[in-house]
Design a protein around this motif. Structure first.
Motif, mmCIF file in Angstrom:
data_model
loop_
_atom_site.group_PDB
_atom_site.id
_atom_site.type_symbol
_atom_site.label_atom_id
_atom_site.label_comp_id
_atom_site.label_asym_id
_atom_site.label_seq_id
_atom_site.Cartn_x
_atom_site.Cartn_y
_atom_site.Cartn_z
ATOM 1 N N CYS A 51 0.830 -1.206 0.000
ATOM 2 C CA CYS A 51 0.000 0.000 0.000
ATOM 3 C C CYS A 51 0.863 1.255 0.000
ATOM 4 O O CYS A 51 0.511 2.270 -0.613
ATOM 5 C CB CYS A 51 -0.917 -0.019 1.221
ATOM 6 S SG CYS A 51 -2.039 1.390 1.345
ATOM 7 N N LEU A 52 2.016 1.178 0.658
ATOM 8 C CA LEU A 52 2.939 2.309 0.717
ATOM 9 C C LEU A 52 3.886 2.341 -0.472
ATOM 10 O O LEU A 52 4.806 3.159 -0.515
ATOM 11 C CB LEU A 52 3.759 2.232 2.014
ATOM 12 C CG LEU A 52 2.976 2.410 3.317
ATOM 13 C CD1 LEU A 52 3.842 2.039 4.510
ATOM 14 C CD2 LEU A 52 2.452 3.830 3.447
ATOM 15 N N SER A 53 3.656 1.439 -1.455
ATOM 16 C CA SER A 53 4.485 1.348 -2.666
ATOM 17 C C SER A 53 5.948 1.063 -2.328
ATOM 18 O O SER A 53 6.873 1.638 -2.899
ATOM 19 C CB SER A 53 4.383 2.635 -3.495
ATOM 20 O OG SER A 53 3.064 2.858 -3.900
ATOM 21 N N MET A 54 6.134 0.131 -1.384
ATOM 22 C CA MET A 54 7.480 -0.253 -0.983
ATOM 23 C C MET A 54 7.658 -1.761 -1.146
ATOM 24 O O MET A 54 6.687 -2.509 -1.123
ATOM 25 C CB MET A 54 7.741 0.145 0.480
ATOM 26 C CG MET A 54 7.645 1.651 0.713
ATOM 27 S SD MET A 54 7.712 2.083 2.455
ATOM 28 C CE MET A 54 7.494 3.859 2.373
ATOM 29 N N SER A 55 8.909 -2.202 -1.285
ATOM 30 C CA SER A 55 9.185 -3.621 -1.466
ATOM 31 C C SER A 55 8.668 -4.413 -0.276
ATOM 32 O O SER A 55 8.837 -4.018 0.874
ATOM 33 C CB SER A 55 10.688 -3.840 -1.619
ATOM 34 O OG SER A 55 10.973 -5.205 -1.742
ATOM 35 N N SER A 56 8.027 -5.573 -0.564
ATOM 36 C CA SER A 56 7.386 -6.279 0.552
ATOM 37 C C SER A 56 7.394 -7.795 0.429
ATOM 38 O O SER A 56 6.727 -8.470 1.176
ATOM 39 C CB SER A 56 5.923 -5.810 0.641
ATOM 40 O OG SER A 56 5.236 -6.114 -0.553
ATOM 41 N N SER A 57 8.153 -8.349 -0.483
ATOM 42 C CA SER A 57 7.966 -9.765 -0.777
ATOM 43 C C SER A 57 9.042 -10.696 -0.224
ATOM 44 O O SER A 57 8.888 -11.902 -0.304
ATOM 45 C CB SER A 57 7.898 -9.953 -2.301
ATOM 46 O OG SER A 57 9.102 -9.503 -2.896
ATOM 47 N N TYR A 58 10.107 -10.158 0.341
ATOM 48 C CA TYR A 58 11.242 -11.028 0.622
ATOM 49 C C TYR A 58 11.440 -11.338 2.099
ATOM 50 O O TYR A 58 12.488 -11.840 2.486
ATOM 51 C CB TYR A 58 12.530 -10.415 0.047
ATOM 52 C CG TYR A 58 12.871 -9.057 0.604
ATOM 53 C CD1 TYR A 58 13.634 -8.917 1.759
ATOM 54 C CD2 TYR A 58 12.421 -7.910 -0.034
ATOM 55 C CE1 TYR A 58 13.943 -7.682 2.270
ATOM 56 C CE2 TYR A 58 12.732 -6.664 0.466
ATOM 57 C CZ TYR A 58 13.486 -6.552 1.616
ATOM 58 O OH TYR A 58 13.783 -5.311 2.117
ATOM 59 N N PHE A 59 10.472 -11.064 2.972
ATOM 60 C CA PHE A 59 10.638 -11.423 4.378
ATOM 61 C C PHE A 59 9.538 -12.388 4.791
ATOM 62 O O PHE A 59 8.453 -12.406 4.220
ATOM 63 C CB PHE A 59 10.643 -10.177 5.281
ATOM 64 C CG PHE A 59 9.335 -9.433 5.319
ATOM 65 C CD1 PHE A 59 8.375 -9.718 6.285
ATOM 66 C CD2 PHE A 59 9.052 -8.449 4.392
ATOM 67 C CE1 PHE A 59 7.172 -9.037 6.322
ATOM 68 C CE2 PHE A 59 7.848 -7.758 4.425
ATOM 69 C CZ PHE A 59 6.909 -8.056 5.387
ATOM 70 N N HIS A 60 9.842 -13.211 5.794
ATOM 71 C CA HIS A 60 8.901 -14.252 6.216
ATOM 72 C C HIS A 60 8.752 -14.291 7.733
ATOM 73 O O HIS A 60 8.177 -15.231 8.277
ATOM 74 C CB HIS A 60 9.373 -15.618 5.708
ATOM 75 C CG HIS A 60 9.551 -15.668 4.226
ATOM 76 N ND1 HIS A 60 8.497 -15.879 3.359
ATOM 77 C CD2 HIS A 60 10.655 -15.503 3.452
ATOM 78 C CE1 HIS A 60 8.949 -15.860 2.116
ATOM 79 N NE2 HIS A 60 10.248 -15.637 2.137
ATOM 80 N N ASP A 61 9.240 -13.264 8.412
ATOM 81 C CA ASP A 61 9.204 -13.228 9.859
ATOM 82 C C ASP A 61 8.613 -11.895 10.312
ATOM 83 O O ASP A 61 8.905 -10.842 9.727
ATOM 84 C CB ASP A 61 10.626 -13.383 10.422
ATOM 85 C CG ASP A 61 10.645 -13.324 11.940
ATOM 86 O OD1 ASP A 61 10.312 -14.335 12.571
ATOM 87 O OD2 ASP A 61 10.985 -12.244 12.475
ATOM 88 N N ILE A 62 7.772 -11.928 11.356
ATOM 89 C CA ILE A 62 7.099 -10.721 11.832
ATOM 90 C C ILE A 62 8.098 -9.650 12.240
ATOM 91 O O ILE A 62 7.936 -8.467 11.908
ATOM 92 C CB ILE A 62 6.165 -11.060 13.021
ATOM 93 C CG1 ILE A 62 4.976 -11.889 12.538
ATOM 94 C CG2 ILE A 62 5.687 -9.787 13.702
ATOM 95 C CD1 ILE A 62 4.052 -12.348 13.649
ATOM 96 N N GLU A 63 9.147 -10.026 12.962
ATOM 97 C CA GLU A 63 10.124 -9.043 13.412
ATOM 98 C C GLU A 63 10.855 -8.410 12.238
ATOM 99 O O GLU A 63 11.157 -7.212 12.252
ATOM 100 C CB GLU A 63 11.122 -9.685 14.385
ATOM 101 C CG GLU A 63 10.502 -10.119 15.703
ATOM 102 C CD GLU A 63 9.826 -8.965 16.434
ATOM 103 O OE1 GLU A 63 10.423 -7.857 16.455
ATOM 104 O OE2 GLU A 63 8.727 -9.164 16.979
ATOM 105 N N ASP A 64 11.161 -9.233 11.207
ATOM 106 C CA ASP A 64 11.773 -8.662 10.002
ATOM 107 C C ASP A 64 10.829 -7.653 9.362
ATOM 108 O O ASP A 64 11.244 -6.585 8.908
ATOM 109 C CB ASP A 64 12.095 -9.769 8.990
ATOM 110 C CG ASP A 64 13.278 -10.622 9.423
ATOM 111 O OD1 ASP A 64 14.045 -10.161 10.295
ATOM 112 O OD2 ASP A 64 13.421 -11.736 8.896
#
Length: 574
Positions: free
Chosen positions: A273-286
């Motif tokens: 939604c913020l037009s930022m990269s978002s696909s490469y993490f799998h952990d909440i803290e990350d």
């Protein structure tokens, strides 16, 4: 270096017009089509900006097409990419003339971009710009009126502050232009809430809490019962102020999204939604670290709509230091306590519509105008009276009755008086479904028996009940929770109150325990149902409470089997 776009010194009064495109892109294809212009177009599209660009690689004639003229006239902005070979194209120059005409006659806003050329050279047609004009004069003759108008157009265009890409990284340069257009464009777009009845005053009150222009980071809560209009108000605020922020996101239905997906997906949705990269993490803290690092230096406007749990906020917008100076985070919720423990800087409590607002909104939904059709005035007033100012009920019933005949209206009114409309009921039940068993029981007792009774008296009666033994101290905190969740209110005399439709919802929940046999319901308040149970020996162990009223006297029975004897009922003086 980029600077703000200035308005033309000439004055004009734009006439109202419709538009098809947000932006018209004028450029020299051989210079920028597959590079700068393509990147700029992609950046605009990522921000939801519709751009027209002529991508046809066809042999062009000497006159620009009717299609292009129409596209210019139906655009809100025109971006002119002035590259070294722009002036060599008579097509581009005629296109520029038409753009300038539309600026003066229609109010088209012009954004010049100096790409590989100097603004001074464009103003005076010298340097790299000189040679193309010499060729045009050779073709059309010295003193040609056509060439003179082209030169004047270049001089005028250079007088507007624009964007110069000299010594700038192209990717960042493109994003800066797209962000600028986005900020300028938002206030000009028609608002989806501009025709909303009763919004203006509520919008003003929330914006007062926002402190727009101050450099701090603020969390603002919008609180109220289900269907009261929290999302509508938040959306109106968002649309009114989004032009002041670098990054904006309206994240709707957080409660529903978190129920369907894990928090990692919710974090990805926010970053997208913020037009930022978002696909490469799998952990909440990350995910939390990425959101913080992406937003901490940006002025962000974020709306988290329909938040129901603290962990939703902790994983999406935990602290002020996640966001850059001037950022504003708006949270809509049904739970005041949730907003308190999160630490909002201000809370706006949403109240229902007044009688006139309800009537106008209902007519707008039912008749597409602010007055009822002939023959429907009294029926409309009856429906509006039933809704008690709840916008959800007003809109749902208005839309449901739109275009229906009088007989259908009469039938519907009879139905809703005995059975709440399913869409209204389902929305109101969301808050109830999130209560603990104890809180649910207290809510139903208030809805069925204690609405209008002083809080202390109701608590005293509840503590006498067998099924509340051992949790007496929790009854008070249970009532506080119901108040925090906007299910119950206290009036100035410390009496328990609730919206009529919430009371109807609570009683309907009890009715659904056994629709055909009142003896199997947990609570009885209807004189007819109690009479039927007592006279027909229908009482069961399911019945927890009965209330009968005779004038000012109320008889209350708790935890009794009404099939035994009426003497088990206990009197209570109101």
């Amino acid at each position: 270096m980029a600077s703000s776009i200035s308005e033309s010194s000439s004055s004009y009064t734009p006439r109202p017009r419709s538009w098809t495109y947000h932006v018209f892109l004028s450029f020299r294809g051989q210079d920028t089509r597959t590079a700068f212009t393509d990147h700029l177009c992609a950046s605009l599209e990522r921000k939801g900006i519709t751009a027209f660009r002529d991508d046809k690689d066809l042999e062009r004639g000497d006159v620009i097409s009717h299609e292009l003229v129409k596209a210019i006239e139906e655009s809100m902005f025109a971006i002119i990419v002035l590259s070294p070979n722009y002036a060599s194209s008579s097509w581009c120059l005629d296109e520029l003339l038409r753009i300038l005409e539309c600026k003066h006659s229609l109010g088209l806003q012009i954004v010049p971009v100096f790409y590989g050329v100097e603004p001074c050279d464009v103003r005076h047609q010298k340097g790299t710009v000189d040679e193309p004009f010499r060729k045009h004069e050779h073709r059309y003759g010295e003193g040609s009126d056509k060439v003179r108008r082209w030169r004047d157009a270049f001089s005028e265009l250079a007088s507007y502050s624009g964007w110069h890409c000299k010594h700038q990284h192209e990717a960042r340069f493109v994003e800066s232009i797209a962000e600028h257009i986005h900020r300028k464009l938002i206030p000009k777009l028609p608002s989806c809430t501009k025709n909303r009845v009763g919004i203006a005053s509520r919008l003003e009150e929330v914006i007062k809490l926002m402190g727009i222009g101050l450099n701090d980071v603020r969390f603002i809560g919008i609180w109220g019962m289900g269907g009261i209009g929290k999302t509508t108000i938040a959306r109106a605020v968002y649309e009114a102020i989004r032009g002041e922020f670098k990054v904006c996101c309206f994240m709707r239905n957080v409660r529903e999204l978190s129920a369907r997906n894990d928090f990692v997906q919710l974090q990805r949705d926010l970053l997208a939604c913020l037009s930022m990269s978002s696909s490469y993490f799998h952990d909440i803290e990350d995910g939390k670290n990425i959101i913080k690092n992406a937003c901490c230096n940006k002025k962000v406007l974020l709306v988290l709509d329909d938040v129901s749990e603290l962990k939703q906020l902790e994983n999406l917008a935990e602290n002020q230091d996640w966001f850059g100076p001037g950022s504003r985070i708006i949270i809509t919720a049904r739970d005041m306590h949730l907003l308190d423990i999160y630490g909002v800087h201000g809370t706006y409590e949403v109240k229902g519509l007044d009688q006139e607002e309800s009537y106008n909104l209902f007519c707008f939904k039912a008749f597409k105008q602010l007055e009822p059709k002939e023959g429907y005035s009294s029926l409309s007033k009856e429906v509006v009276k039933y809704t008690k100012g709840l916008p959800l009920a007003v809109e749902v019933l208005g839309s449901y009755l739109c275009g229906r005949n009088v007989e259908f209206w009469l039938s519907t009114i009879r139905e809703i008086m005995s059975y709440p409309h399913f869409e209204v009921l389902n929305t109101l039940k969301i808050s109830y479904n999130h209560l603990t068993p104890l809180e649910k029981s207290i809510f139903l007792d208030i809805a069925c028996f204690f609405k209008g009774m002083k809080k202390d008296e109701a608590m005293h009666i509840l503590r006498m009940c067998d099924f509340y033994v051992g949790v007496g101290s929790d009854i008070g905190s249970g009532i506080v929770t119901l108040i925090d969740k906007a299910l119950v209110t206290l009036d100035q005399n410390n009496k328990l109150e609730m919206h009529d439709l919430l009371q109807e919802m609570g009683r309907h929940i009890v009715y659904e325990e056994s629709p055909n046999n009142p003896g199997k319901r947990s609570k009885l308040w209807s004189k007819d149902d109690i009479h039927q149970v007592l006279t027909n020996d229908m009482g069961t162990e399911a019945i927890q409470t009965m209330v009968l009223r005779f004038g000012m006297m109320r008889f209350i029975g708790f935890g009794v089997s009404p099939s035994k004897h009426i003497g088990a009922l206990k009197p209570s003086q109101r």
